[in-house]
Write a protein that holds these residues in place. Structure first.
Motif, PDB file in Angstrom:
ATOM      1  N   LEU A 218       0.618  -1.030  -0.135  1.00 11.15           N
ATOM      2  CA  LEU A 218      -0.007   0.839   0.044  1.00 11.15           C
ATOM      3  C   LEU A 218       1.129   1.250   0.216  1.00 11.15           C
ATOM      4  O   LEU A 218       1.918   1.383   0.933  1.00 11.15           O
ATOM      5  CB  LEU A 218      -0.667   0.166   1.208  1.00 11.15           C
ATOM      6  N   ARG A 219       0.344   2.173  -0.682  1.00 12.51           N
ATOM      7  CA  ARG A 219       0.976   3.484  -0.613  1.00 12.51           C
ATOM      8  C   ARG A 219       1.137   4.090   1.086  1.00 12.51           C
ATOM      9  O   ARG A 219       0.026   4.493   1.587  1.00 12.51           O
ATOM     10  CB  ARG A 219       0.461   5.448  -0.964  1.00 12.51           C
ATOM     11  N   ASP A 220       1.862   3.925   1.699  1.00 10.21           N
ATOM     12  CA  ASP A 220       2.094   3.732   3.353  1.00 10.21           C
ATOM     13  C   ASP A 220       1.687   5.392   4.290  1.00 10.21           C
ATOM     14  O   ASP A 220      -0.109   5.197   4.775  1.00 10.21           O
ATOM     15  CB  ASP A 220       2.993   3.090   3.964  1.00 10.21           C
ATOM     16  N   SER A 221       1.924   6.204   3.242  1.00 14.93           N
ATOM     17  CA  SER A 221       2.099   7.500   3.833  1.00 14.93           C
ATOM     18  C   SER A 221       0.705   8.015   3.250  1.00 14.93           C
ATOM     19  O   SER A 221      -0.115   8.802   4.466  1.00 14.93           O
ATOM     20  CB  SER A 221       2.933   8.278   3.197  1.00 14.93           C
ATOM     21  N   ALA A 222      -0.049   7.909   2.332  1.00 12.79           N
ATOM     22  CA  ALA A 222      -1.836   8.239   2.123  1.00 12.79           C
ATOM     23  C   ALA A 222      -2.646   8.174   2.625  1.00 12.79           C
ATOM     24  O   ALA A 222      -3.192   8.238   3.119  1.00 12.79           O
ATOM     25  CB  ALA A 222      -1.644   8.206   0.458  1.00 12.79           C
ATOM     26  N   LYS A 223      -2.738   6.072   3.249  1.00 13.25           N
ATOM     27  CA  LYS A 223      -2.843   5.710   3.661  1.00 13.25           C
ATOM     28  C   LYS A 223      -3.842   5.926   5.106  1.00 13.25           C
ATOM     29  O   LYS A 223      -4.902   6.340   5.728  1.00 13.25           O
ATOM     30  CB  LYS A 223      -3.039   4.472   4.163  1.00 13.25           C
ATOM     31  N   VAL A 224      -2.292   6.697   5.717  1.00 14.38           N
ATOM     32  CA  VAL A 224      -2.280   6.813   7.166  1.00 14.38           C
ATOM     33  C   VAL A 224      -2.742   8.233   7.512  1.00 14.38           C
ATOM     34  O   VAL A 224      -3.344   8.527   8.556  1.00 14.38           O
ATOM     35  CB  VAL A 224      -0.727   6.226   7.815  1.00 14.38           C
TER      36      VAL A 224
ATOM     37  N   LEU B 197       1.678   4.667  18.115  1.00 14.23           N
ATOM     38  CA  LEU B 197       2.982   4.034  18.713  1.00 14.23           C
ATOM     39  C   LEU B 197       2.028   2.121  18.082  1.00 14.23           C
ATOM     40  O   LEU B 197       2.974   1.206  18.363  1.00 14.23           O
ATOM     41  CB  LEU B 197       1.967   3.789  19.892  1.00 14.23           C
ATOM     42  N   GLY B 198       1.223   1.871  17.602  1.00 15.63           N
ATOM     43  CA  GLY B 198       0.661   0.158  17.297  1.00 15.63           C
ATOM     44  C   GLY B 198       1.605  -0.257  16.074  1.00 15.63           C
ATOM     45  O   GLY B 198       1.775  -0.841  16.300  1.00 15.63           O
ATOM     46  N   LEU B 199       1.449   0.974  15.612  1.00 18.47           N
ATOM     47  CA  LEU B 199       2.423   0.582  14.009  1.00 18.47           C
ATOM     48  C   LEU B 199       3.732   0.405  14.416  1.00 18.47           C
ATOM     49  O   LEU B 199       4.293  -0.226  13.646  1.00 18.47           O
ATOM     50  CB  LEU B 199       2.339   1.772  12.593  1.00 18.47           C
ATOM     51  N   ARG B 200       4.374   1.611  15.493  1.00 14.78           N
ATOM     52  CA  ARG B 200       5.289   0.783  16.179  1.00 14.78           C
ATOM     53  C   ARG B 200       5.864  -0.555  16.597  1.00 14.78           C
ATOM     54  O   ARG B 200       6.779  -0.993  17.028  1.00 14.78           O
ATOM     55  CB  ARG B 200       6.502   1.689  17.080  1.00 14.78           C
ATOM     56  N   ARG B 201       4.334  -0.962  17.317  1.00 13.14           N
ATOM     57  CA  ARG B 201       4.850  -1.935  18.219  1.00 13.14           C
ATOM     58  C   ARG B 201       5.242  -3.374  17.247  1.00 13.14           C
ATOM     59  O   ARG B 201       5.961  -4.199  17.752  1.00 13.14           O
ATOM     60  CB  ARG B 201       3.932  -2.060  19.067  1.00 13.14           C
ATOM     61  N   TRP B 202       4.101  -3.045  15.965  1.00 12.01           N
ATOM     62  CA  TRP B 202       3.517  -4.236  15.351  1.00 12.01           C
ATOM     63  C   TRP B 202       4.275  -4.839  14.103  1.00 12.01           C
ATOM     64  O   TRP B 202       3.930  -6.158  12.968  1.00 12.01           O
ATOM     65  CB  TRP B 202       1.742  -4.334  15.167  1.00 12.01           C
ATOM     66  N   ARG B 203       4.862  -3.224  13.341  1.00 16.98           N
ATOM     67  CA  ARG B 203       5.042  -3.959  11.892  1.00 16.98           C
ATOM     68  C   ARG B 203       6.556  -1.950  12.104  1.00 16.98           C
ATOM     69  O   ARG B 203       6.584  -0.737  11.439  1.00 16.98           O
ATOM     70  CB  ARG B 203       4.531  -2.815  10.949  1.00 16.98           C
ATOM     71  N   ARG B 204       7.335  -2.372  12.611  1.00 19.28           N
ATOM     72  CA  ARG B 204       7.955  -1.355  13.273  1.00 19.28           C
ATOM     73  C   ARG B 204       9.320  -0.901  11.899  1.00 19.28           C
ATOM     74  O   ARG B 204       9.151   0.257  11.597  1.00 19.28           O
ATOM     75  CB  ARG B 204       9.438  -1.608  14.216  1.00 19.28           C
ATOM     76  N   PRO B 205       9.089  -2.296  11.152  1.00 22.57           N
ATOM     77  CA  PRO B 205       9.688  -1.072   9.172  1.00 22.57           C
ATOM     78  C   PRO B 205       8.889  -0.144   9.315  1.00 22.57           C
ATOM     79  O   PRO B 205       9.447   0.729   8.396  1.00 22.57           O
ATOM     80  CB  PRO B 205       9.931  -2.423   8.413  1.00 22.57           C
ATOM     81  N   ALA B 206       7.752  -0.714   8.760  1.00 21.93           N
ATOM     82  CA  ALA B 206       6.707   0.218   8.350  1.00 21.93           C
ATOM     83  C   ALA B 206       6.611   1.737   9.019  1.00 21.93           C
ATOM     84  O   ALA B 206       6.389   3.171   8.031  1.00 21.93           O
ATOM     85  CB  ALA B 206       5.173   0.045   8.105  1.00 21.93           C
TER      86      ALA B 206
ATOM     87  N   GLU C  83       9.144   2.975  10.484  1.00 15.56           N
ATOM     88  CA  GLU C  83      10.600   3.880  10.841  1.00 15.56           C
ATOM     89  C   GLU C  83      10.772   4.585   9.462  1.00 15.56           C
ATOM     90  O   GLU C  83      10.966   5.708   9.262  1.00 15.56           O
ATOM     91  CB  GLU C  83      11.858   2.990  11.489  1.00 15.56           C
ATOM     92  N   ARG C  84       9.720   4.147   8.159  1.00 15.30           N
ATOM     93  CA  ARG C  84       9.457   4.575   6.629  1.00 15.30           C
ATOM     94  C   ARG C  84       8.646   5.984   7.202  1.00 15.30           C
ATOM     95  O   ARG C  84       8.673   7.062   6.322  1.00 15.30           O
ATOM     96  CB  ARG C  84       8.980   3.827   5.867  1.00 15.30           C
ATOM     97  N   LEU C  85       7.555   5.834   7.143  1.00 15.13           N
ATOM     98  CA  LEU C  85       6.310   6.381   7.984  1.00 15.13           C
ATOM     99  C   LEU C  85       7.014   7.685   8.092  1.00 15.13           C
ATOM    100  O   LEU C  85       6.589   8.811   8.658  1.00 15.13           O
ATOM    101  CB  LEU C  85       4.999   6.446   8.351  1.00 15.13           C
ATOM    102  N   THR C  86       7.702   7.083   9.609  1.00 16.58           N
ATOM    103  CA  THR C  86       8.000   8.765  10.597  1.00 16.58           C
ATOM    104  C   THR C  86       9.169   9.305   9.908  1.00 16.58           C
ATOM    105  O   THR C  86       9.072  10.630   9.418  1.00 16.58           O
ATOM    106  CB  THR C  86       8.908   7.831  11.750  1.00 16.58           C
TER     107      THR C  86
END
Length: 215
Positions: free
Chosen positions: A129-135, A166-175, A177-180
């Motif tokens: 997915l286009r991570d940033s757009a979705k979030v 925080l949930g994304l960071r806990r369960w999908r850290r690589p995603a 970090e990309r979003l950050t």
């Protein structure tokens, strides 16, 4: 609990005790001022704490995470106080129900955000997915949900957005970090726009008229 409620409560109390004597305002106006002073800026706190988390400062004791959560809950608390005090100033009365809704708002907002973060983590694992757009879209929807739920159930959109991250960071850290990294680049321009617009709202003439007492 100490970070969420005690500092804001002491700031409101301090303003109530000092402002009538120093500025000549009544107690209710002083309480409104205290609610404003007691708020913290997520626009300042969140990026700085995320940076500390990335660099590992205080991360072993969870200090940046605790400040993030405390600042967000603090804002929910003082917004309720500010709304109640301004309602009283306009001829209404203090609403104990609004104050009682604070813990409900905190729990629902945080739980919804963490739940959405878990769902997003699973989606990012299975689908491209286009991570940033979705979030970004989901963040706006969470904030809109707060307005939609007003008068029905207390809900904090701010805490929901934070919980999602925080949930994304806990369960999908690589995603996460990309979003950050992506949002960090967006924030460079957005930060300037935000604080310019905030500054544009300040009435310099009115501030100057307050004189030395305000200083």
């Amino acid at each position: 609990m100490l970070l969420c409620f005690v500092p804001a409560s002491f700031e409101v109390l301090g303003m109530v005790l000092l402002a009538p004597r120093l500025l000549g305002v009544d107690v209710l106006d002083a309480a409104i001022m205290g609610a404003v002073v007691g708020a913290v800026s997520p626009a300042v706190i969140v990026p700085r704490m995320l940076r500390l988390m990335e660099e590992g400062y205080g991360a072993d004791k969870g200090i940046p995470q605790m400040i993030l959560a405390g600042a967000s809950v603090d804002d929910v608390f003082v917004i309720v106080l500010f709304t109640s005090f301004t309602g009283m100033a306009q001829g209404g009365s203090f609403s104990p129900a609004a104050l009682a809704g604070v813990p409900v708002s905190i729990v629902l907002g945080g739980a919804a955000g963490l739940g959405l973060g878990y769902v997003l983590a699973k989606c990012f694992t299975r689908f491209h997915l286009r991570d940033s757009a979705k979030v970004v879209v989901l963040a706006f929807l969470l904030v809109a949900l707060e307005d939609a739920a007003e008068g029905v159930v207390p809900f904090s959109g701010l805490l929901a957005v934070l919980g999602t991250g925080l949930g994304l960071r806990r369960w999908r850290r690589p995603a996460a970090e990309r979003l950050t990294a992506k949002f960090g680049k967006l924030w460079v321009a957005a930060e300037v726009m935000l604080f310019v617009l905030v500054g544009a709202e300040v009435d310099i003439g009115y501030a100057a008229a307050a004189g030395l007492a305000a200083v």
